[in-house]
Motif scaffolding. Structure first.
Motif, short mmCIF file in Angstrom:
data_model
loop_
_atom_site.label_atom_id
_atom_site.label_comp_id
_atom_site.label_asym_id
_atom_site.label_seq_id
_atom_site.Cartn_x
_atom_site.Cartn_y
_atom_site.Cartn_z
N LYS A 25 47.09 15.92 23.88
CA LYS A 25 46.76 16.44 25.36
C LYS A 25 44.49 17.22 25.48
O LYS A 25 43.94 16.37 25.15
CB LYS A 25 47.58 16.56 25.95
CG LYS A 25 46.66 15.91 27.22
CD LYS A 25 47.34 15.43 27.90
CE LYS A 25 48.44 16.31 29.30
NZ LYS A 25 47.41 17.57 30.58
N ARG A 30 39.42 16.65 24.80
CA ARG A 30 37.45 17.01 23.76
C ARG A 30 37.64 16.74 22.42
O ARG A 30 36.00 16.31 22.40
CB ARG A 30 38.46 18.53 22.81
CG ARG A 30 38.63 19.93 24.86
CD ARG A 30 39.32 20.46 23.77
NE ARG A 30 39.36 22.11 24.45
CZ ARG A 30 40.17 22.25 25.62
NH1 ARG A 30 40.86 21.25 25.62
NH2 ARG A 30 41.04 23.44 26.67
N THR A 99 42.75 19.33 33.41
CA THR A 99 41.72 19.73 31.98
C THR A 99 40.19 19.29 31.97
O THR A 99 39.52 19.38 32.08
CB THR A 99 42.63 19.42 30.92
OG1 THR A 99 43.46 20.42 30.47
CG2 THR A 99 41.85 19.98 29.70
N ARG A 130 37.94 28.99 40.66
CA ARG A 130 38.05 29.64 39.39
C ARG A 130 36.54 28.71 38.51
O ARG A 130 36.96 29.65 37.32
CB ARG A 130 39.62 29.29 38.63
CG ARG A 130 39.23 28.11 38.39
CD ARG A 130 41.11 28.27 37.88
NE ARG A 130 42.50 28.40 38.54
CZ ARG A 130 43.68 28.93 37.91
NH1 ARG A 130 43.76 29.18 36.76
NH2 ARG A 130 43.83 29.84 38.59
N ALA A 170 43.68 34.31 32.35
CA ALA A 170 43.83 33.88 31.21
C ALA A 170 43.45 32.23 31.23
O ALA A 170 44.77 31.57 31.36
CB ALA A 170 44.62 34.08 30.24
N SER A 171 42.54 31.83 30.68
CA SER A 171 42.87 30.20 31.36
C SER A 171 41.64 29.52 30.37
O SER A 171 40.46 30.12 30.41
CB SER A 171 42.28 30.04 32.98
OG SER A 171 41.47 29.09 32.85
N ILE A 318 51.88 28.29 28.13
CA ILE A 318 51.75 28.42 29.03
C ILE A 318 52.33 26.93 29.68
O ILE A 318 52.85 26.53 30.84
CB ILE A 318 50.41 28.55 29.47
CG1 ILE A 318 50.58 28.67 31.33
CG2 ILE A 318 49.79 27.42 29.12
CD1 ILE A 318 50.86 30.06 31.89
N GLU A 342 50.15 32.66 37.29
CA GLU A 342 49.42 30.51 36.90
C GLU A 342 50.58 29.28 37.15
O GLU A 342 50.04 28.19 37.12
CB GLU A 342 49.41 30.84 35.29
CG GLU A 342 47.51 31.80 35.74
CD GLU A 342 46.45 30.84 35.94
OE1 GLU A 342 45.89 29.70 35.75
OE2 GLU A 342 46.03 31.75 37.20
N LYS A 346 50.24 24.80 38.34
CA LYS A 346 49.85 23.71 37.63
C LYS A 346 50.38 22.03 38.00
O LYS A 346 49.91 22.02 39.52
CB LYS A 346 50.79 23.31 36.69
CG LYS A 346 50.58 25.22 35.85
CD LYS A 346 49.51 24.20 34.85
CE LYS A 346 48.98 26.59 33.50
NZ LYS A 346 47.67 25.92 33.23
C1 S3P Z 1 44.17 23.86 28.81
C2 S3P Z 1 44.91 24.58 28.83
C3 S3P Z 1 45.34 25.01 29.75
C4 S3P Z 1 46.94 24.53 29.93
C5 S3P Z 1 46.50 22.51 30.23
C6 S3P Z 1 45.60 21.93 28.77
C7 S3P Z 1 43.55 22.93 28.37
O1 S3P Z 1 46.20 24.94 31.51
O2 S3P Z 1 48.50 24.20 31.28
O3 S3P Z 1 47.79 21.79 30.76
O4 S3P Z 1 43.68 22.09 27.57
O5 S3P Z 1 42.13 23.84 28.18
P1 S3P Z 1 44.94 26.89 32.31
O6 S3P Z 1 43.52 26.72 30.45
O7 S3P Z 1 44.31 26.98 33.03
O8 S3P Z 1 45.86 27.93 31.61
#
Ligand code: S3P
Length: 437
Positions: A25, A30, A99, A130, A170-171, A318, A342, A346
């Motif tokens: 995903k 991207r 995302t 954020r 950490a995101s 995560i 975190e 979600k």
């Molecule tokens: C993602 C980053 C994660 C993840 C999400 C997809 C991404 O979120 O939980 O399902 O594609 O960058 P966070 O960066 O907010 O932890």
């Protein structure tokens, strides 16, 4: 309003066979974003044909990008170049996809036109400060609701300037948002993360010949580059594979091989955690596909043991905690998760929603502020609510493999956001799962 779908899982069974789960995903999002901003035609294979990735695809079509597909995982993007997007006529509706919203927010802050980002009830209740706060430091003009949620109203024609930002959490979404804004900012934009998070944005930007520098935990970008179209082969999503990594571990007499799975080291926490618990997982045929490591993964039944989950593995797993909580319920002894606050922000509050559901099934699961304490228990039957969260719905389906009675799971339509083939593939392997609407 989408139809309300209920899953009914008959207890027991095992998982056996070889499958390929759908495309990653994060990489699918991207590929559309960067392919759209590239000069030339980008061909994507293995694209995830699911609601979240399609929300991103539709958003770029609405901004004037010609995109063919998806057909059998193939997408062709006629890139418009870094400055070629057009103002969308309407607000961009991003469904359930965090995302899409957070990455687009950064990208659109640097455009010449105004835009508005909206989403479903879950997405419009998730924290967006954020991203809007660091973007404001770069000069972006974004309005949120009073509590910092979407709709996001983004002003165009604003001159962004590069900043250095130390991420408070950490995101990968926040990191990526700022790197995308940095492509339009004067000077350098740099982001330091407190712990490694998925690095698909950095890798894919490099794949499109756009320079991103890395120095330890710091990523740096500026506005001087341009993107050159390329071919992208999206591997299978380890976050979707995770349901079967756990399912085949907990169900007796199971043996599953998952083909062509992305094993980027920023995503493999689920394998590390399951191995620490005693899982029998073999990573085979490791290879590199378009700058991302890929492998086939074989998993066989084992008696899992409870562990204290190392906090440094949390960002690397995560999205996998809903199903890891099911693994913990099937383990001998106690499993403790900490440092995972975190999870509360979600698609649902995954700590509370999983604890509630596990308790209904008779599992000794105690939620804490930043994690959960689970004592291995017998799993019973009952009716649980996924709260519209795809990964909760799939995690409780997997719990059925070790349940003593039927599990009914409400509100499962959002499985379509990431894994529309879940029921079909799971039943092929041996899960007794029925879906009704
Ligand atoms: C993602 C980053 C994660 C993840 C999400 C997809 C991404 O979120 O939980 O399902 O594609 O960058 P966070 O960066 O907010 O932890």
């Amino acid at each position: 309003m989408a139809q309300s779908i209920t899953y009914t899982v008959n207890p027991g069974g095992n998982l056996r066979g070889e499958i390929r789960v759908p495309g990653d995903k994060s990489m699918s999002h991207r590929s559309i974003m960067l392919g759209s901003l590239a000069e030339g035609v980008t061909h994507v294979t293995g694209f995830l044909n699911a609601e979240d990735a399609l929300a991103t695809l539709q958003a770029f079509r609405a901004m004037g990008v010609e995109i063919e597909g998806p057909a059998n995982g193939e997408v062709t993007i006629h890139g418009v170049g870094k400055h070629g997007l057009k103002q969308p006529k309407e607000p961009l509706y991003l469904g359930n996809s965090g995302t899409s919203m957070r990455l687009l927010c950064g990208l659109l802050s640097g455009q010449q036109f105004d835009s508005v980002l909206t989403g479903d009830k879950s997405l419009e209740s998730r924290p967006m400060r954020r991203v809007t706060e660091p973007l404001a430091l770069m000069g972006a003009k974004i309005e949120t609701e009073v509590d910092g949620t979407a709709p996001l109203r983004i002003k165009g024609g604003v001159a962004l300037k590069g900043i250095h930002y130390d991420l408070p959490m950490a995101s990968a979404q926040v990191k990526s948002c700022l790197l995308l804004a940095g492509m339009y900012a004067e000077g350098q934009t740099s982001v330091t993360e407190p712990a490694p998070t998925r690095d698909h944005t950095e890798r894919m930007l490099n794949g499109f010949s756009y320079p991103v520098k890395r120095e330890g935990g710091k990523a740096m970008i500026d506005s001087k580059g341009s993107l050159k179209a390329c071919d992208i082969d999206v591997p299978s999503d380890i976050s979707s594979a995770a349901f079967f990594l756990v399912g085949a571990s907990i169900a007796p007499d199971s043996d599953v091989t998952l083909k062509h799975v992305g094993i980027n080291p920023t995503r493999t926490g689920v394998i590390d955690i399951l191995r620490l618990m005693g899982a029998n997982i073999e990573v085979m045929n490791e290879r590199s596909v378009g700058g991302e490591p890929v492998a086939d993964i074989r998993v066989r039944s084992s008696q899992l043991q409870g562990i204290d989950i190392p906090e440094e593995l949390v960002p690397l797993a995560i999205d996998e905690f809903p199903v890891l909580f099911v693994a913990a319920a099937c383990a001998e002894g106690q499993t403790r998760l900490t440092g995972a606050k975190e999870l509360r922000v979600k698609e649902s509050d995954r700590i509370q929603v999983m604890a509630d559901g596990l308790q209904i099934l008779g599992v000794d699961a105690q939620p804490t502020e930043d994690g959960m304490i689970i004592n291995g228990s017998l799993i019973g039957g009952g009716e649980v609510d996924s709260h519209g969260d795809h990964r909760i719905a799939m995690a409780f389906s997997i719990a059925g493999l070790r349940a003593s009675d039927t599990i009914v799971i409400r509100d499962c339509e959002n499985v379509n956001t990431s894994f529309p083939e879940f029921r079909e593939l799971a039943t092929t392997l041996g899960l007794n799962l029925n879906s009704t609407s």
